[in-house]
Design a protein around this motif. Sequence first.
Motif, PDB file in Angstrom:
ATOM      1  N   MET A 118      -2.345  21.185  30.574  1.00  5.18           N
ATOM      2  CA  MET A 118      -2.451  21.557  29.435  1.00  5.18           C
ATOM      3  C   MET A 118      -0.693  22.030  29.067  1.00  5.18           C
ATOM      4  N   THR A 119      -0.465  22.052  27.809  1.00  7.51           N
ATOM      5  CA  THR A 119       1.019  22.454  27.355  1.00  7.51           C
ATOM      6  C   THR A 119       0.832  23.642  26.530  1.00  7.51           C
ATOM      7  N   TRP A 120       1.953  24.406  26.707  1.00  5.05           N
ATOM      8  CA  TRP A 120       1.747  25.839  25.786  1.00  5.05           C
ATOM      9  C   TRP A 120       3.185  26.157  25.542  1.00  5.05           C
ATOM     10  N   ARG A 121       3.503  27.042  24.644  1.00  2.00           N
ATOM     11  CA  ARG A 121       4.844  27.561  24.282  1.00  2.00           C
ATOM     12  C   ARG A 121       5.175  28.434  25.433  1.00  2.00           C
ATOM     13  N   THR A 122       6.596  28.526  25.736  1.00  2.00           N
ATOM     14  CA  THR A 122       6.753  29.414  26.790  1.00  2.00           C
ATOM     15  C   THR A 122       8.284  29.586  26.581  1.00  2.00           C
ATOM     16  N   TYR A 123       8.751  31.074  27.104  1.00  2.00           N
ATOM     17  CA  TYR A 123       9.862  31.528  26.985  1.00  2.00           C
ATOM     18  C   TYR A 123      10.911  30.670  27.777  1.00  2.00           C
ATOM     19  N   SER A 124      12.149  30.141  27.282  1.00  2.00           N
ATOM     20  CA  SER A 124      12.900  29.351  28.109  1.00  2.00           C
ATOM     21  C   SER A 124      13.374  29.753  29.371  1.00  2.00           C
ATOM     22  N   ASP A 125      13.500  31.121  29.397  1.00  2.00           N
ATOM     23  CA  ASP A 125      14.217  31.800  30.624  1.00  2.00           C
ATOM     24  C   ASP A 125      13.354  32.193  31.827  1.00  2.00           C
ATOM     25  N   ASP A 126      12.044  32.480  31.420  1.00  2.00           N
ATOM     26  CA  ASP A 126      11.171  32.722  32.722  1.00  2.00           C
ATOM     27  C   ASP A 126       9.845  31.935  32.728  1.00  2.00           C
ATOM     28  N   GLY A 127       9.536  31.130  31.692  1.00  2.00           N
ATOM     29  CA  GLY A 127       8.395  30.439  31.694  1.00  2.00           C
ATOM     30  C   GLY A 127       7.035  30.932  31.359  1.00  2.00           C
ATOM     31  N   LYS A 128       7.329  32.162  31.044  1.00  2.00           N
ATOM     32  CA  LYS A 128       5.938  33.107  30.639  1.00  2.00           C
ATOM     33  C   LYS A 128       5.544  32.575  29.269  1.00  2.00           C
ATOM     34  N   THR A 129       4.128  32.634  28.934  1.00  2.00           N
ATOM     35  CA  THR A 129       3.600  31.965  27.737  1.00  2.00           C
ATOM     36  C   THR A 129       4.220  33.052  26.538  1.00  2.00           C
ATOM     37  N   ASN A 130       4.584  32.152  25.632  1.00  2.00           N
ATOM     38  CA  ASN A 130       5.373  32.816  24.273  1.00  2.00           C
ATOM     39  C   ASN A 130       4.086  32.712  23.307  1.00  2.00           C
ATOM     40  N   ARG A 131       3.700  33.838  22.800  1.00  2.00           N
ATOM     41  CA  ARG A 131       2.537  33.864  21.969  1.00  2.00           C
ATOM     42  C   ARG A 131       3.207  33.740  20.178  1.00  2.00           C
ATOM     43  N   TYR A 132       2.264  33.118  19.558  1.00  2.00           N
ATOM     44  CA  TYR A 132       2.578  32.955  18.061  1.00  2.00           C
ATOM     45  C   TYR A 132       1.930  34.264  17.376  1.00  2.00           C
ATOM     46  N   SER A 133       2.813  34.852  16.502  1.00  2.00           N
ATOM     47  CA  SER A 133       2.471  36.027  15.526  1.00  2.00           C
ATOM     48  C   SER A 133       1.463  35.588  14.529  1.00  2.00           C
ATOM     49  N   LEU A 134       0.772  36.320  13.948  1.00  2.00           N
ATOM     50  CA  LEU A 134      -0.288  35.693  13.011  1.00  2.00           C
ATOM     51  C   LEU A 134       0.773  35.259  11.641  1.00  2.00           C
ATOM     52  N   GLU A 135       1.897  35.765  11.648  1.00  2.00           N
ATOM     53  CA  GLU A 135       2.691  35.289  10.405  1.00  2.00           C
ATOM     54  C   GLU A 135       3.270  34.008  10.910  1.00  2.00           C
ATOM     55  N   GLU A 136       3.538  33.578  12.042  1.00  2.00           N
ATOM     56  CA  GLU A 136       3.657  32.195  12.542  1.00  2.00           C
ATOM     57  C   GLU A 136       2.768  31.148  12.196  1.00  2.00           C
ATOM     58  N   ILE A 137       1.464  31.659  12.707  1.00  2.00           N
ATOM     59  CA  ILE A 137       0.456  30.634  12.819  1.00  2.00           C
ATOM     60  C   ILE A 137       0.176  30.342  11.005  1.00  2.00           C
ATOM     61  N   GLU A 138       0.450  31.247  10.189  1.00  2.00           N
ATOM     62  CA  GLU A 138       0.296  31.043   9.071  1.00  2.00           C
ATOM     63  C   GLU A 138       1.318  30.066   8.283  1.00  2.00           C
ATOM     64  N   SER A 139       2.612  30.463   8.878  1.00  2.00           N
ATOM     65  CA  SER A 139       3.549  29.517   8.339  1.00  2.00           C
ATOM     66  C   SER A 139       3.589  28.210   8.793  1.00  2.00           C
ATOM     67  N   VAL A 140       2.881  27.841   9.925  1.00  2.00           N
ATOM     68  CA  VAL A 140       2.946  26.411  10.437  1.00  2.00           C
ATOM     69  C   VAL A 140       1.490  25.772   9.929  1.00  2.00           C
ATOM     70  N   VAL A 141       0.691  26.312   9.074  1.00  2.00           N
ATOM     71  CA  VAL A 141      -0.444  25.829   8.615  1.00  2.00           C
ATOM     72  C   VAL A 141       0.050  24.687   7.475  1.00  2.00           C
ATOM     73  N   THR A 142      -0.073  23.317   7.761  1.00  2.00           N
ATOM     74  CA  THR A 142       0.427  22.304   6.779  1.00  2.00           C
ATOM     75  C   THR A 142      -0.707  21.378   6.420  1.00  2.00           C
ATOM     76  N   GLY A 143      -0.549  20.752   5.605  1.00  2.00           N
ATOM     77  CA  GLY A 143      -1.551  19.646   5.130  1.00  2.00           C
ATOM     78  C   GLY A 143      -2.115  19.699   3.761  1.00  2.00           C
ATOM     79  N   THR A 144      -3.587  19.299   3.834  1.00  2.00           N
ATOM     80  CA  THR A 144      -4.292  19.483   2.474  1.00  2.00           C
ATOM     81  C   THR A 144      -5.282  20.377   2.813  1.00  2.00           C
TER      82      THR A 144
END
Length: 290
Positions: A118-144
């Motif tokens: 699997m791949t997932w979003r991490t913090y560059s400094d320690d490799g821990k999982t970087n979570r998406y805020s609900l606002e970020e999730i809303e902002s990355v929704v694209t398409g029709t």
Amino acid sequence: MKPVNSHMSSSFQPFKDSIIKKFKNKPVVQDIDLIRLDGECIKSLIEVKKAKELDWKPYTKIFKPHLPVGRRDDINYKALFALGKKMGVNVWVFHYVEDKLTEHGVACFKIVDIELNMTWRTYSDDGKTNRYSLEEIESVVTGTPSTGCAKRNSHTVKDFNNPNINKNQNNLFYFFQSNDTAKHFYYVECGGIWTMLISHPTSYEPIWLYIELDLALANLDLDDCDLKAEFFPQIEIHDKTGIPLSIICYDNNDLQRFTVYKYDEDEFHKQIMSRTDFIDYYGAFIALIN
């Protein structure tokens, strides 16, 4: 066969388990939690996990090698990935912390192969999982936007009014159903309706897709409903894979009579079945792996 926890309150689950246990080889049985759409086409299949810990990883052999096999989700993820591969769509695991969705957001793990790397979003400094805020999730929704989803907004979804969730705003399903942007791109099932995937236990290939519908909970009049509009994502799965599609309706208090809609030649065909006839019908799909 790993237990399906999403609807343990339904008497249908132990009933279908009693059918399956008669067969030597048991299928993978799971519900499809969330479907991401672009227009009316499926873009991703998503497994949703809710847990109390923040630094969470999927319960697989790669991440949790010391867990007993029965507590890991490998077979379910592999079956979902096999379905996604057959359809040519991505498969994700979304995790949120119980009762802390608005505070901690969502961790998104993308399954890249059948070995469950699997791949997932991490913090560059320690490799821990970087979570998406609900606002970020809303902002990355694209398409029709999906016109089908826009017509399906419901007052109940999975985990609606769950006593372990302080408010529905902390329910990820409720977010995707009610957010002004996301609700046009995500298919979220109403309460009392579960899309169930039956897959081969070793090849993980999909065998059967059915929509389980508790008539009392769903509050949906199928005789006065456009089934093709209501269940358009499931129809796309059928069209892209060729696997059989059914709707199974029942009264949770009396599993003696079933209404089954079989999808064939671009239409749902209604059939009333006795308990005995239904056992034969359900068992016929399980027999395909035996």
